[in-house]
Motif scaffolding. Sequence first.
Motif, mmCIF file in Angstrom:
data_model
loop_
_atom_site.group_PDB
_atom_site.id
_atom_site.type_symbol
_atom_site.label_atom_id
_atom_site.label_comp_id
_atom_site.label_asym_id
_atom_site.label_seq_id
_atom_site.Cartn_x
_atom_site.Cartn_y
_atom_site.Cartn_z
ATOM 1 N N THR A 444 0.838 -1.196 0.000
ATOM 2 C CA THR A 444 0.000 0.000 0.000
ATOM 3 C C THR A 444 0.875 1.249 0.000
ATOM 4 O O THR A 444 1.769 1.385 0.843
ATOM 5 C CB THR A 444 -0.939 0.010 1.221
ATOM 6 O OG1 THR A 444 -1.740 -1.179 1.203
ATOM 7 C CG2 THR A 444 -1.851 1.219 1.204
ATOM 8 N N TYR A 445 0.570 2.173 -0.927
ATOM 9 C CA TYR A 445 1.398 3.363 -1.139
ATOM 10 C C TYR A 445 0.523 4.613 -1.139
ATOM 11 O O TYR A 445 -0.636 4.589 -1.561
ATOM 12 C CB TYR A 445 2.140 3.264 -2.480
ATOM 13 C CG TYR A 445 3.093 2.093 -2.541
ATOM 14 C CD1 TYR A 445 4.447 2.261 -2.302
ATOM 15 C CD2 TYR A 445 2.626 0.808 -2.811
ATOM 16 C CE1 TYR A 445 5.321 1.183 -2.331
ATOM 17 C CE2 TYR A 445 3.481 -0.277 -2.847
ATOM 18 C CZ TYR A 445 4.830 -0.083 -2.602
ATOM 19 O OH TYR A 445 5.692 -1.160 -2.631
ATOM 20 N N LEU A 446 1.113 5.708 -0.678
ATOM 21 C CA LEU A 446 0.461 7.011 -0.723
ATOM 22 C C LEU A 446 1.067 7.793 -1.883
ATOM 23 O O LEU A 446 2.299 7.836 -2.037
ATOM 24 C CB LEU A 446 0.682 7.753 0.600
ATOM 25 C CG LEU A 446 -0.147 9.022 0.853
ATOM 26 C CD1 LEU A 446 -1.631 8.674 0.921
ATOM 27 C CD2 LEU A 446 0.290 9.689 2.154
ATOM 28 N N CYS A 447 0.226 8.398 -2.721
ATOM 29 C CA CYS A 447 0.748 9.092 -3.910
ATOM 30 C C CYS A 447 0.117 10.458 -4.115
ATOM 31 O O CYS A 447 0.088 10.968 -5.236
ATOM 32 C CB CYS A 447 0.542 8.223 -5.153
ATOM 33 S SG CYS A 447 -1.186 7.967 -5.636
ATOM 34 N N SER A 448 -0.363 11.074 -3.053
ATOM 35 C CA SER A 448 -1.028 12.376 -3.173
ATOM 36 C C SER A 448 -0.038 13.519 -3.011
ATOM 37 O O SER A 448 1.166 13.308 -2.807
ATOM 38 C CB SER A 448 -2.112 12.490 -2.106
ATOM 39 O OG SER A 448 -1.514 12.588 -0.814
ATOM 40 N N ALA A 449 -0.540 14.751 -3.081
ATOM 41 C CA ALA A 449 0.289 15.932 -2.867
ATOM 42 C C ALA A 449 0.817 16.016 -1.443
ATOM 43 O O ALA A 449 1.658 16.874 -1.152
ATOM 44 C CB ALA A 449 -0.499 17.199 -3.201
ATOM 45 N N SER A 450 0.359 15.150 -0.564
ATOM 46 C CA SER A 450 0.883 15.088 0.797
ATOM 47 C C SER A 450 2.156 14.266 0.884
ATOM 48 O O SER A 450 2.630 13.956 1.979
ATOM 49 C CB SER A 450 -0.174 14.521 1.747
ATOM 50 O OG SER A 450 -1.311 15.350 1.785
ATOM 51 N N THR A 451 2.709 13.879 -0.274
ATOM 52 C CA THR A 451 4.026 13.261 -0.351
ATOM 53 C C THR A 451 4.899 14.160 -1.229
ATOM 54 O O THR A 451 4.395 15.032 -1.934
ATOM 55 C CB THR A 451 3.956 11.855 -0.976
ATOM 56 O OG1 THR A 451 3.442 11.950 -2.318
ATOM 57 C CG2 THR A 451 3.044 10.944 -0.166
ATOM 58 N N PRO A 452 6.229 13.979 -1.190
ATOM 59 C CA PRO A 452 7.100 14.783 -2.053
ATOM 60 C C PRO A 452 6.778 14.534 -3.532
ATOM 61 O O PRO A 452 6.426 13.413 -3.894
ATOM 62 C CB PRO A 452 8.506 14.270 -1.707
ATOM 63 C CG PRO A 452 8.390 13.693 -0.336
ATOM 64 C CD PRO A 452 7.005 13.102 -0.298
ATOM 65 N N GLY A 454 5.124 17.496 -3.370
ATOM 66 C CA GLY A 454 4.116 18.431 -2.903
ATOM 67 C C GLY A 454 3.143 18.841 -3.983
ATOM 68 O O GLY A 454 2.911 18.111 -4.955
ATOM 69 N N PRO A 455 2.539 20.044 -3.838
ATOM 70 C CA PRO A 455 1.416 20.428 -4.689
ATOM 71 C C PRO A 455 1.813 20.813 -6.105
ATOM 72 O O PRO A 455 2.984 21.003 -6.418
ATOM 73 C CB PRO A 455 0.829 21.633 -3.940
ATOM 74 C CG PRO A 455 2.000 22.225 -3.214
ATOM 75 C CD PRO A 455 2.828 21.044 -2.794
ATOM 76 N N ALA A 456 0.791 20.956 -6.946
ATOM 77 C CA ALA A 456 0.821 21.362 -8.351
ATOM 78 C C ALA A 456 0.474 20.165 -9.224
ATOM 79 O O ALA A 456 0.591 19.000 -8.803
ATOM 80 C CB ALA A 456 2.150 21.962 -8.788
#
Length: 488
Positions: A444-452, A454-456
């Motif tokens: 299981t991996y996190l891939c949102s803007a809350s990971t490096p 960041g946003p854009a």
Amino acid sequence: MDEPVDAVVVGAGPNGLAAAVVLVAAGLQVEVIEAAPTIGGGARTAELTLPGFAHDVCSAVHPMGVASPFFRAFDLARHGVDMRQPEVAYAQPLDGARAGLAWRDLDRTVDGLGADGAAWRSLVGPLAERWEQVVDLLLSDFRHPPLHVGTAARLATRLLEQGSPAWNRRFSGDVAPALLTGVSAHAIAPPRGFAPAGAGLLLASLAHGVGWPIPAGGSQSIVDALAAAVLAGGGRIRTGSPVHALAELPPARAVLLDVSPRSLIELSRGALPPSYEGWLRRFRYGSAVCKVDFALSGPVPWAAPGCELAGTLHLGGSRAEMAATEADVHAGRHPDRPYVLASQPGVVDDGRAPSGQGTLWTYAHVPNGSTQDLGEAVTAQVERFAPGFRDVVLHRSVMTAAQEAEHNANYVGGDIAGGAPTPWQMVMRPAPRWDPYRTPLEGTYLCSASTPPGPAVHGMAGLHAARRALRQVFGDRRDPLELVRALR
């Protein structure tokens, strides 16, 4: 029961779709599950004011759509997206019918800044010349940065200057520093800090390196192109399907989550180790935005020449004024004159509104969780730099920060950046781990803007997470950028 797949992606925003593109390019069976009725996350386009007026719901202008390593490999133009370049990337109106203009042409920008032109060239020029290296550094996973030593040194010295009390040292006037501060304020944080300075320097260099393009038809065209690539690769996309627990997902060897840390806690239902969950609970969300969209009977009557050519405008006044305004927001106060980020897509895309009419897209910065309707405050701020603006407004639509959070679960409290842009949280988001994408839950991996990084809308969090999943779960060590380049 749902059919097993190789990988499930939860969230059809730009990062989730980028991850899915990488995975299908590797030959995997992928299913994307989106809670909303339509795909897009922070890159949707809809009629928010009047019939026939198309507004971007979140992001509107996309330098990263042509600059990020993921999109350079994907090549939006190859996939049918028409990225149109305004003559002026961004403008900074000032009182007295003056404005700083960031033209695509660095020389023209320097000429327009007068006595501070040389200072602008020395600050931004070396980064614009090496924009690919700057982007590769700042959109890396911050664990394996490319070895661009000279560019890293140039960037570091400028970060130290613009993120410290020395930020005014090279300027003698008020236009050039305001021009840079307006860009740095994209970080939705007090601009004299290392993370906002980094955002400002990156975006300023891209204005002269690749421009700040606006996609014809709206930001939706970008995510539609990504979704088409997923489907063409045999993937599936399911919309209108909220996920309340990881156990509800189809059987899969890998799960990639384009969600906030708060949502990860909810989805895990107590399965996360207490130490990791503790970091997620301590993750700080940043200041927020109040979105205000306008349907117009004609062009915005900007007082300063050149503003009518700009795709983006920063409406905040002088550097000192914007610093004070953003400090108020950071402290939880609503300033009387908010910083307003505006885009007028009609300068390159007249299809967004009926003939002879137009749209204006704006954000005002507000404290996290704000319920205040800033429609009137934003209108007054535009009117300040465009006398007569009220006369061309046909309709106004407002989405408060609290409503932003209801519209998109990743915008916690209306924070569209996925977390406060502190130096620590830009590198160690969402937790201090060598692999910030891999969670303690198997596969299981996190891939949102809350990971490096960041946003854009750059797709890089999705790419970095998919790279880990390919290697760690499937034993596939191929370069994901090469896989994406090979897509047809």
